[in-house]
Motif scaffolding. Structure first.
Motif, PDB file in Angstrom:
ATOM      1  N   PRO A  38      55.050 -42.366 107.918  1.00 39.19           N
ATOM      2  CA  PRO A  38      55.141 -41.741 106.669  1.00 39.19           C
ATOM      3  C   PRO A  38      55.582 -42.580 105.264  1.00 39.19           C
ATOM      4  O   PRO A  38      55.209 -42.104 104.260  1.00 39.19           O
ATOM      5  N   VAL A  39      56.592 -43.360 105.555  1.00 36.45           N
ATOM      6  CA  VAL A  39      57.127 -44.323 104.433  1.00 36.45           C
ATOM      7  C   VAL A  39      56.090 -45.300 103.967  1.00 36.45           C
ATOM      8  O   VAL A  39      55.847 -45.484 102.842  1.00 36.45           O
ATOM      9  N   ALA A  40      55.467 -45.926 105.082  1.00 37.04           N
ATOM     10  CA  ALA A  40      54.491 -47.129 104.643  1.00 37.04           C
ATOM     11  C   ALA A  40      53.159 -46.230 103.607  1.00 37.04           C
ATOM     12  O   ALA A  40      52.778 -46.712 102.781  1.00 37.04           O
TER      13      ALA A  40
ATOM     14  N   PRO B  39      63.611 -49.314 102.857  1.00 39.15           N
ATOM     15  CA  PRO B  39      62.378 -48.604 102.101  1.00 39.15           C
ATOM     16  C   PRO B  39      62.494 -46.788 101.939  1.00 39.15           C
ATOM     17  O   PRO B  39      62.111 -46.568 100.696  1.00 39.15           O
ATOM     18  N   ALA B  40      62.915 -46.133 102.732  1.00 43.50           N
ATOM     19  CA  ALA B  40      63.383 -44.773 102.629  1.00 43.50           C
ATOM     20  C   ALA B  40      64.103 -44.455 101.306  1.00 43.50           C
ATOM     21  O   ALA B  40      63.926 -43.447 100.697  1.00 43.50           O
ATOM     22  N   ASP B  41      65.249 -45.363 101.172  1.00 46.96           N
ATOM     23  CA  ASP B  41      66.084 -45.116 100.202  1.00 46.96           C
ATOM     24  C   ASP B  41      65.324 -45.619  98.546  1.00 46.96           C
ATOM     25  O   ASP B  41      65.417 -44.867  97.550  1.00 46.96           O
ATOM     26  N   VAL B  42      64.298 -46.668  98.733  1.00 41.63           N
ATOM     27  CA  VAL B  42      63.643 -46.714  97.492  1.00 41.63           C
ATOM     28  C   VAL B  42      62.554 -45.793  97.114  1.00 41.63           C
ATOM     29  O   VAL B  42      62.461 -45.403  96.076  1.00 41.63           O
ATOM     30  N   VAL B  43      62.145 -45.078  98.190  1.00 45.91           N
ATOM     31  CA  VAL B  43      61.416 -43.835  97.768  1.00 45.91           C
ATOM     32  C   VAL B  43      62.035 -42.936  97.007  1.00 45.91           C
ATOM     33  O   VAL B  43      61.548 -42.318  96.004  1.00 45.91           O
TER      34      VAL B  43
ATOM     35  N   ALA C 236      62.643 -40.334  91.323  1.00 42.64           N
ATOM     36  CA  ALA C 236      63.564 -40.071  90.304  1.00 42.64           C
ATOM     37  C   ALA C 236      62.972 -40.675  89.112  1.00 42.64           C
ATOM     38  O   ALA C 236      63.015 -40.254  87.961  1.00 42.64           O
ATOM     39  N   ASN C 237      62.945 -42.077  89.288  1.00 39.70           N
ATOM     40  CA  ASN C 237      62.486 -42.846  87.993  1.00 39.70           C
ATOM     41  C   ASN C 237      60.986 -42.438  87.485  1.00 39.70           C
ATOM     42  O   ASN C 237      60.995 -42.462  86.382  1.00 39.70           O
ATOM     43  N   PHE C 238      60.364 -42.090  88.463  1.00 39.39           N
ATOM     44  CA  PHE C 238      58.777 -41.936  88.199  1.00 39.39           C
ATOM     45  C   PHE C 238      58.602 -40.373  87.320  1.00 39.39           C
ATOM     46  O   PHE C 238      58.062 -40.344  86.216  1.00 39.39           O
ATOM     47  N   ALA C 239      59.706 -39.767  87.534  1.00 43.93           N
ATOM     48  CA  ALA C 239      59.920 -38.493  86.826  1.00 43.93           C
ATOM     49  C   ALA C 239      59.984 -38.679  85.508  1.00 43.93           C
ATOM     50  O   ALA C 239      59.596 -38.201  84.397  1.00 43.93           O
ATOM     51  N   ALA C 240      61.215 -39.606  85.303  1.00 38.68           N
ATOM     52  CA  ALA C 240      61.628 -39.742  83.817  1.00 38.68           C
ATOM     53  C   ALA C 240      60.505 -40.726  83.192  1.00 38.68           C
ATOM     54  O   ALA C 240      60.322 -40.387  81.980  1.00 38.68           O
TER      55      ALA C 240
ATOM     56  N   VAL D 210      54.291 -34.936  97.800  1.00 45.28           N
ATOM     57  CA  VAL D 210      54.142 -34.680  99.369  1.00 45.28           C
ATOM     58  C   VAL D 210      54.324 -35.756  99.957  1.00 45.28           C
ATOM     59  O   VAL D 210      54.905 -35.861 101.289  1.00 45.28           O
ATOM     60  N   LEU D 211      53.874 -36.839  99.638  1.00 47.62           N
ATOM     61  CA  LEU D 211      54.014 -38.253 100.463  1.00 47.62           C
ATOM     62  C   LEU D 211      55.648 -38.665 100.278  1.00 47.62           C
ATOM     63  O   LEU D 211      56.147 -38.987 101.493  1.00 47.62           O
ATOM     64  N   ALA D 212      56.369 -38.327  99.224  1.00 49.83           N
ATOM     65  CA  ALA D 212      57.760 -38.792  99.267  1.00 49.83           C
ATOM     66  C   ALA D 212      58.657 -37.872 100.054  1.00 49.83           C
ATOM     67  O   ALA D 212      59.454 -38.263 100.547  1.00 49.83           O
ATOM     68  N   GLN D 213      58.146 -36.653 100.237  1.00 48.96           N
ATOM     69  CA  GLN D 213      58.860 -35.540 101.082  1.00 48.96           C
ATOM     70  C   GLN D 213      58.709 -36.071 102.358  1.00 48.96           C
ATOM     71  O   GLN D 213      59.575 -35.961 103.142  1.00 48.96           O
ATOM     72  N   ALA D 214      57.673 -36.293 102.716  1.00 46.73           N
ATOM     73  CA  ALA D 214      57.480 -36.821 104.296  1.00 46.73           C
ATOM     74  C   ALA D 214      57.982 -37.946 104.665  1.00 46.73           C
ATOM     75  O   ALA D 214      58.575 -37.992 105.628  1.00 46.73           O
ATOM     76  N   ALA D 215      58.261 -38.995 103.796  1.00 49.31           N
ATOM     77  CA  ALA D 215      58.862 -40.338 103.739  1.00 49.31           C
ATOM     78  C   ALA D 215      60.332 -40.167 103.928  1.00 49.31           C
ATOM     79  O   ALA D 215      61.040 -40.855 104.650  1.00 49.31           O
ATOM     80  N   VAL D 216      60.747 -39.379 103.048  1.00 49.89           N
ATOM     81  CA  VAL D 216      62.114 -39.164 103.157  1.00 49.89           C
ATOM     82  C   VAL D 216      62.493 -38.333 104.302  1.00 49.89           C
ATOM     83  O   VAL D 216      63.779 -38.675 104.835  1.00 49.89           O
ATOM     84  N   ARG D 217      61.801 -37.234 104.583  1.00 49.00           N
ATOM     85  CA  ARG D 217      62.160 -36.536 106.096  1.00 49.00           C
ATOM     86  C   ARG D 217      62.162 -37.435 107.132  1.00 49.00           C
ATOM     87  O   ARG D 217      63.057 -37.410 107.985  1.00 49.00           O
ATOM     88  N   HIS D 218      61.268 -38.456 107.164  1.00 46.03           N
ATOM     89  CA  HIS D 218      61.089 -39.193 108.413  1.00 46.03           C
ATOM     90  C   HIS D 218      62.444 -40.155 108.157  1.00 46.03           C
ATOM     91  O   HIS D 218      63.133 -40.571 109.363  1.00 46.03           O
ATOM     92  N   GLY D 219      62.968 -40.478 107.236  1.00 43.21           N
ATOM     93  CA  GLY D 219      63.958 -41.571 107.002  1.00 43.21           C
ATOM     94  C   GLY D 219      65.310 -40.844 107.453  1.00 43.21           C
ATOM     95  O   GLY D 219      65.977 -41.274 107.949  1.00 43.21           O
ATOM     96  N   LEU D 220      65.267 -39.539 107.103  1.00 41.90           N
ATOM     97  CA  LEU D 220      66.600 -38.513 107.487  1.00 41.90           C
ATOM     98  C   LEU D 220      66.510 -38.533 108.981  1.00 41.90           C
ATOM     99  O   LEU D 220      67.523 -38.796 109.748  1.00 41.90           O
ATOM    100  N   ASP D 221      65.302 -38.171 109.592  1.00 44.13           N
ATOM    101  CA  ASP D 221      65.330 -38.048 111.212  1.00 44.13           C
ATOM    102  C   ASP D 221      65.515 -39.442 111.835  1.00 44.13           C
ATOM    103  O   ASP D 221      66.122 -39.446 112.948  1.00 44.13           O
ATOM    104  N   ALA D 222      65.189 -40.507 111.277  1.00 47.77           N
ATOM    105  CA  ALA D 222      65.672 -41.752 111.797  1.00 47.77           C
ATOM    106  C   ALA D 222      67.148 -42.442 111.339  1.00 47.77           C
ATOM    107  O   ALA D 222      67.062 -43.802 111.594  1.00 47.77           O
ATOM    108  N   SER D 223      67.725 -41.682 110.648  1.00 51.30           N
ATOM    109  CA  SER D 223      69.106 -42.119 110.169  1.00 51.30           C
ATOM    110  C   SER D 223      68.998 -43.328 109.203  1.00 51.30           C
ATOM    111  O   SER D 223      69.740 -44.476 109.461  1.00 51.30           O
ATOM    112  N   ARG D 224      67.968 -43.390 108.247  1.00 51.36           N
ATOM    113  CA  ARG D 224      67.646 -44.374 107.635  1.00 51.36           C
ATOM    114  C   ARG D 224      67.851 -44.376 106.016  1.00 51.36           C
ATOM    115  O   ARG D 224      67.336 -45.025 105.095  1.00 51.36           O
ATOM    116  N   VAL D 225      68.231 -43.049 105.780  1.00 51.47           N
ATOM    117  CA  VAL D 225      68.605 -42.776 104.331  1.00 51.47           C
ATOM    118  C   VAL D 225      69.938 -42.751 104.103  1.00 51.47           C
ATOM    119  O   VAL D 225      71.016 -42.079 104.829  1.00 51.47           O
ATOM    120  N   THR D 226      70.454 -43.367 103.115  1.00 50.00           N
ATOM    121  CA  THR D 226      72.000 -43.367 102.809  1.00 50.00           C
ATOM    122  C   THR D 226      71.836 -42.982 101.186  1.00 50.00           C
ATOM    123  O   THR D 226      71.748 -43.672 100.090  1.00 50.00           O
TER     124      THR D 226
END
Length: 231
Positions: A82-84, A140-144, A149-153, A191-207
């Protein structure tokens, strides 16, 4: 070593969600109206037309660099589909943006030689330089999260510029296509961002603390881009 995002442990009432983390990042990193004076001048039709020539020259290099960084992030996230997928989509979007930029380049009288020989401004290129650093060493999940946030601005700025190019400067639609591309809400990317961050959370890779830092710095480097254009 304990992760900094232990709040995401199962059973915690304050467990963060992908939607909540992304929404908070967008909200916290949104620039104020006074943060980007050049965009306000463009909106009022007060910026010189030469600004758009420099913008096209600088963005040509930025997009090319960012596309390479996003492809590298996709390769680093190869074990996290999902992150890739998020970074693959963003890299493809950069290719589309580069094509859309050609309309502005042509309107500004830029040819291949001008694009190749342009000497970039350090303030404009600080953003892609930092993206490259994130591509090398950040989770990578943190970069998502930071990019969302930056893309929105950035999208808000592009919407303002696109409107002004037509209404204040009389640019043709082809010259506005680059800004139109980023101004449009990217539902599929969200949608892809949500899936990527959700995967990162599940894998304990989001700080979240680091993701917030990356997003803050990306936004500050983007402000440097607009400031350098105005010089």
């Amino acid at each position: 070593m304990a992760r900094e995002n232990d709040a995401s442990a199962p059973g915690r009432a304050d467990t963060p969600t992908a939607d909540g983390i992304l929404a908070a990042a967008v909200r916290e990193q949104a620039p104020g109206a006074a943060d980007i004076p050049l965009v306000a001048r463009i909106a009022a039709g007060e910026a010189p037309r030469e600004v758009f020539t420099v913008l096209a020259l600088e963005q040509h290099q930025i997009i090319t660099a960012d596309r390479g960084s996003f492809r590298h992030l996709a390769r680093r996230a190869d074990g996290d589909p999902p992150v890739a997928a998020f970074f693959e989509a963003v890299a493809e979007g950069e290719s589309m943006a580069l094509g859309a930029l050609s309309g502005l380049e042509e309107t500004c009288g830029l040819d291949a030689d001008a694009l190749r020989e342009h000497e970039p401004r350090a303030g404009c290129q600080a953003y892609p330089s930092y993206v490259a650093r994130l591509a090398l060493e950040a989770e990578p999940a943190d970069v998502v999260i930071a990019l969302t946030a930056n893309f929105a601005a950035w999208g808000g700025c592009c919407a303002t510029v696109a409107h002004a190019l037509r209404g204040r400067y009389g640019f043709p639609d082809a010259a506005c296509a680059f800004f139109d591309f980023f101004a449009e809400p990217a539902a599929e990317l969200a949608v892809l961002a949500q899936a990527a961050v959700r995967h990162g959370l599940d894998a304990s890779r989001v700080t979240p603390r680091l993701a917030h830092r990356y997003g803050r710095l990306l936004q500050e480097y983007e402000l440097m881009f607009w400031t350098a254009l105005a010089e």
